[in-house]
Design an enzyme around this catalytic site. Structure first.
Site, PDB file in Angstrom:
ATOM      1  N   PHE A 114       0.843  -1.066   0.150  1.00  0.00           N
ATOM      2  CA  PHE A 114      -0.100  -0.146  -0.011  1.00  0.00           C
ATOM      3  C   PHE A 114       0.966   1.084   0.023  1.00  0.00           C
ATOM      4  O   PHE A 114       1.731   1.319   0.696  1.00  0.00           O
ATOM      5  CB  PHE A 114      -0.951   0.029   1.178  1.00  0.00           C
ATOM      6  N   ASP A 185       2.206  -5.681   8.111  1.00  0.00           N
ATOM      7  CA  ASP A 185       1.193  -4.949   8.167  1.00  0.00           C
ATOM      8  C   ASP A 185      -0.110  -5.633   7.670  1.00  0.00           C
ATOM      9  O   ASP A 185      -0.210  -6.502   7.061  1.00  0.00           O
ATOM     10  CB  ASP A 185       1.156  -3.905   7.163  1.00  0.00           C
ATOM     11  N   TYR A 210     -10.507   0.056  10.831  1.00  0.00           N
ATOM     12  CA  TYR A 210     -11.759   0.676  10.222  1.00  0.00           C
ATOM     13  C   TYR A 210     -12.075  -0.406   9.153  1.00  0.00           C
ATOM     14  O   TYR A 210     -13.191   0.065   8.430  1.00  0.00           O
ATOM     15  CB  TYR A 210     -11.603   1.961   9.774  1.00  0.00           C
ATOM     16  N   LYS A 211     -11.284  -1.154   8.961  1.00  0.00           N
ATOM     17  CA  LYS A 211     -11.668  -2.304   7.579  1.00  0.00           C
ATOM     18  C   LYS A 211     -12.519  -3.236   8.227  1.00  0.00           C
ATOM     19  O   LYS A 211     -13.540  -3.252   8.637  1.00  0.00           O
ATOM     20  CB  LYS A 211     -10.322  -2.533   6.942  1.00  0.00           C
ATOM     21  N   ARG A 357     -12.846  -4.378  -6.892  1.00  0.00           N
ATOM     22  CA  ARG A 357     -12.457  -5.042  -5.755  1.00  0.00           C
ATOM     23  C   ARG A 357     -13.760  -5.429  -4.887  1.00  0.00           C
ATOM     24  O   ARG A 357     -14.481  -4.444  -4.731  1.00  0.00           O
ATOM     25  CB  ARG A 357     -11.583  -4.050  -4.903  1.00  0.00           C
TER      26      ARG A 357
HETATM   27  C1  LIG Z   1      -5.729   1.048   4.692  1.00  0.00           C
HETATM   28  C2  LIG Z   1      -4.153   0.656   4.574  1.00  0.00           C
HETATM   29  C3  LIG Z   1      -3.608   1.411   5.160  1.00  0.00           C
HETATM   30  C4  LIG Z   1      -4.074   3.109   5.389  1.00  0.00           C
HETATM   31  O1  LIG Z   1      -3.398   3.824   6.520  1.00  0.00           O
HETATM   32  P1  LIG Z   1      -4.024   4.931   7.417  1.00  0.00           P
HETATM   33  O2  LIG Z   1      -2.861   5.626   8.034  1.00  0.00           O
HETATM   34  O3  LIG Z   1      -4.982   4.387   8.433  1.00  0.00           O
HETATM   35  O4  LIG Z   1      -4.613   5.731   6.775  1.00  0.00           O
HETATM   36  C5  LIG Z   1      -2.118   1.619   5.252  1.00  0.00           C
HETATM   37  N1  LIG Z   1      -1.706   0.606   5.080  1.00  0.00           N
HETATM   38  C6  LIG Z   1      -2.229  -0.514   4.397  1.00  0.00           C
HETATM   39  C7  LIG Z   1      -1.656  -1.893   3.963  1.00  0.00           C
HETATM   40  C8  LIG Z   1      -3.682  -0.257   4.251  1.00  0.00           C
HETATM   41  O5  LIG Z   1      -4.282  -1.454   3.493  1.00  0.00           O
END
Ligand SMILES: *Cc1c(COP(=O)(O)O)cnc(C)c1O
Length: 398
Positions: A114, A185, A210-211, A357
């Site tokens: 990400f 992660d 939040y996911k 997705r």
């Molecule tokens: C959703 C996601 C994020 C989001 O990071 P935030 O700081 O919460 O905005 C970061 N890394 C990964 C791998 C994600 O899937």
């Protein structure tokens, strides 16, 4: 523990007629969460004012919520700290990992990670200014790329775009064999697939809530540090809430003797309260049952969609064991097609350049939802409903 069966749709406030396949991006509102927030605002903040830090035990809420997340990721009590955002937690884990390996200069991630994880790594490298390098081989080439130059391997377990899942145990073993620190992660893993941090022995893990954990927009992130190395973890963000005695107001920083040292500032009490309420939906749920149900739903979805829509090309691993809890299809007009689906109550999302997705959360989805979603996708694709101009204006958030 009640041992109730899946799904548990009655535990969520989902709008009538919606099939929600985007819980991998923002989980839906659990019942009771709005009332809990109102209680915190009106009774605790409004009624108790500052006394609520003690009277409502706000002060221990980050720890209590961390302890509720821990069993979902195979971590022991007291090993998970909550707060801040995932981006911040990535930075903290990585900074701590580099300090554990001062003679090495390489951070190894992969090209499927990400973007924020990679951006945070680049920012940290610039801040440190000691010539570290970030390497991002293709996901399939990561294991090979773990050499003895690598200080930290930082990977997202489940790829946000394709759903491809790394072998957590095997890669961690390989990292350790090369003397590197392992950071996972779990953004798309916590609440989605079984994770056993204790068994895999990684030094750090981070994730958001939040996911699949349904904590709501802006819900706090979490960070895990392996209990036996906590004492060696030097926090890069040495905030007062990570101090051993925050209210002693000492001039110098002394880290807490637990994962709490990876906290930074004042915890987001309203969000933490909502998250704590949201975590109640996991009572009596085994992650193995979630996984089995998720695989059944996603296999059914792939079969239905491929039979109905040859225009869509599977962009996730076909082997269910190599996938997280989402399925992606590539389609040239994916953005417009997703908008047409959303208007028809089937909510997934789109990731550039061409990925549609769909996330599967067995807590609130069943086989009938999957079939209805596939029928709607067939309608949109076969009848080219996505051609309507109204589906082509791109919003700021996709
Ligand atoms: C959703 C996601 C994020 C989001 O990071 P935030 O700081 O919460 O905005 C970061 N890394 C990964 C791998 C994600 O899937």
């Amino acid at each position: 523990m009640s041992g109730r069966e899946l799904p548990r749709k009655d535990l969520f406030d989902l709008p009538e007629g919606v099939i929600y396949l985007d819980g991998n991006s923002l989980g839906p509102l659990p019942k009771g969460a709005a009332e809990r927030a109102l209680t915190v605002l009106r009774d605790e903040w409004g009624g108790e004012l500052i006394k609520a830090w003690n009277s409502a035990d706000w002060i221990s809420l980050p720890r209590r919520v961390g302890d509720r997340i821990a069993p979902l990721i195979g971590a022991p009590e007291g090993s998970v700290a909550t707060g801040d955002t995932l981006s911040i937690k990535v930075y903290q884990a990585l900074a701590a990992a580099l300090r554990l390996r001062p003679d090495r200069r390489v951070i190894l991630s992969d090209s499927g990670n990400f973007p924020t994880d990679l951006y945070m790594a680049q920012g940290l490298i610039d801040t440190i200014g000691k010539g570290h390098a970030l390497r991002t081989p293709a996901p399939g080439d990561v294991a090979e790329a773990i050499t003895d130059e690598v200080a930290a391997v930082m990977l997202t377990h489940v790829d946000y775009r394709s759903g491809r899942m790394h072998d957590m145990a095997a890669i961690t073993r390989r990292a350790h064999a090369a003397g590197a620190v392992m950071i996972w992660d779990l953004a798309h893993s916590a609440g989605a697939v079984p994770v056993n941090l204790t068994a895999c022995n990684a030094e750090f893990a981070v994730g958001c809530t939040y996911k699949y954990l349904n904590g709501g927009p802006g819900a706090p992130a979490f960070i895990y540090a392996r209990p036996d190395i906590v004492d060696e973890v030097q926090p890069a963000l040495a905030g007062w809430m990570g101090h051993d005695a925050p209210f002693a107001m000492e001039l110098g920083y002394r880290p807490a003797m637990s994962t709490e040292r990876l906290r930074v500032g004042t915890p987001p009490i309203v969000q933490l309260s909502i998250l704590q309420q949201a975590l109640g939906v996991w009572d009596g749920v085994e992650m193995a049952d979630i996984r089995a149900a998720s695989i059944a739903l996603s296999e059914r979805f792939i079969t239905e969609v491929e039979a109905r829509c040859p225009q869509l090309v599977l962009a996730s691993p076909r082997d269910a064991q190599a996938r997280g809890s989402q399925v992606s299809f590539a389609f040239e007009h994916g953005y417009a097609a997703m908008q047409a689906l959303i208007e028809r109550g089937v909510i997934g999302d789109f990731r550039a350049p061409n990925i549609m997705r769909f996330g599967f959360a067995p807590l609130y989805l069943d086989a009938a939802d999957i079939v209805r979603a596939a029928e709607t996708i067939e309608d949109v694709i076969s009848n080219e409903l996505w051609r309507d101009a109204k589906y082509h204006s791109v919003s700021r958030v996709t």
